[in-house]
Write an enzyme that holds these catalytic residues in place. Structure first.
Site: not given
Ligand code: 3HC
Length: 294
Positions: A119, A152, A190
């Site tokens: 990253s 990315e 990032n």
């Molecule tokens: N199998 C299939 N689908 C699933 C699942 C599973 N085990 N778990 C969840 N899902 C689906 C849900 O059914 C839902 O689908 P829908 O929209 O069709 O109903 C969708 O995924 C969202 O799941 P949840 O409702 O359970 O969860 P939330 O709505 O609370 O979302 C999240 C969780 C996606 C993690 C959300 O909180 C989010 O987007 N958070 C921000 C994450 C983020 O910013 N990540 C980037 C971090 S930075 C990075 O990684 C870079 C590094 O270099 C630092």
């Protein structure tokens, strides 16, 4: 580029997610961890994600079995020699990554495309230590990998146009949306996200608001799915600290400098969700803000 087999080096939080989405896309996946314990933990994480998917009605038992059937774990890096593309997902440390690529370079055929999920480290610097710098790209996935749509795709100074486009197509074949980025530390996401997360910690340090105030502010005021301190716990404070240090070393700008509170929390082993405690204590349901951080 004909891809049938994908090698994934590392089966931690990100590596297991990447291995899973590659298997879901129909590729045969060889995933390597350094020990049987870590491998079992990583494959267990995939199994439990798929189990939850079945419970939620997102996939069938047959599909679950099919995806798992395409995944093979190993502790041997040599076994990944059969891969058409290898994605490295080890710890965010240049020496560790270089070691992996040098070993892979010796066993993989020249056609194998190398990719790093770094990253913040330089793709150019990693590529230059291999004999295939033109067939070396960055593929930066986001956590949780199975749910986040972005990848990315990073082109170094040495990546050939053909390898770059192959990597873009590969990301698309995983059902992700690729964005093209050049090899500038932090790439697109990032570069913008890290200063924001660090500023949230500075706001807490300066008493602008409590952990809950800051998180609710951004969640409800800006429509973010998670507040910044929740997101820090989710990404891992140790990981964010490593990324911030690398970005600060590169740019020498205060916005990338890790705040003292982040350093202290990492020293204290408060890594976020992975250690059970960060800005929140995850032994409670729902998680409770940790008292006495400032
Ligand atoms: N199998 C299939 N689908 C699933 C699942 C599973 N085990 N778990 C969840 N899902 C689906 C849900 O059914 C839902 O689908 P829908 O929209 O069709 O109903 C969708 O995924 C969202 O799941 P949840 O409702 O359970 O969860 P939330 O709505 O609370 O979302 C999240 C969780 C996606 C993690 C959300 O909180 C989010 O987007 N958070 C921000 C994450 C983020 O910013 N990540 C980037 C971090 S930075 C990075 O990684 C870079 C590094 O270099 C630092």
């Amino acid at each position: 580029m004909q891809v049938q087999t994908v090698g994934v080096v590392g089966c931690g939080l990100m590596g297991s997610g990447i291995a899973q989405v590659c298997a879901e896309a129909g590729y045969r996946v060889l995933v390597r961890e350094v020990s049987e314990d870590l491998l079992a933990k990583g494959l267990g994480r995939i199994r439990s994600f798929l189990d939850k998917g079945v419970e939620k009605g997102k996939l069938t038992q047959e599909r679950r079995a099919e995806v798992l059937g395409r995944l093979e774990g190993t502790t041997s890096l040599q076994k990944l020699a059969a891969s058409d593309i290898v994605i490295e997902v080890v710890v965010e440390n240049l020496a560790a990554k270089r070691e992996v690529f040098q070993e892979l370079d010796a066993v993989c055929p020249p056609r194998t495309l190398f990719a790093s999920n770094t990253s913040s480290l330089s793709i150019t610097e990693m590529a230059a230590t291999t004999k295939r710098p033109d067939r070396f790209v960055g593929l930066h996935f986001f956590n949780p990998v199975p749910l986040m749509k972005l990848v990315e795709v990073v082109r170094s100074l040495l990546t050939s146009a053909e390898s770059f486009e192959n990597a873009v197509e590969f990301a698309r074949s995983l059902g992700k949306t690729p964005v093209r980025a050049s090899d500038k530390t932090g790439f697109v996401v990032n570069r913008l996200l890290v200063p924001y997360l660090l500023d949230a910690i500075r706001a807490l340090e300066e008493g602008v608001g409590s952990v809950l105030d800051i998180d609710e502010g951004m969640r409800l005021g800006c429509g973010h799915p998670m507040g910044p301190l929740t997101l820090l716990d989710f990404v891992g404070l140790d990981t964010t600290y490593a990324i911030a240090n690398i970005m600060f070393d590169e740019f020498r700008e205060r916005r990338f400098a890790p705040p003292p509170l982040l350093k202290r929390m990492v020293q204290a082993g408060l890594f976020g969700r992975k250690s059970g405690k960060g800005f929140y204590d995850y032994s409670h349901e729902p998680a409770q803000p940790v008292a006495g951080l400032v």
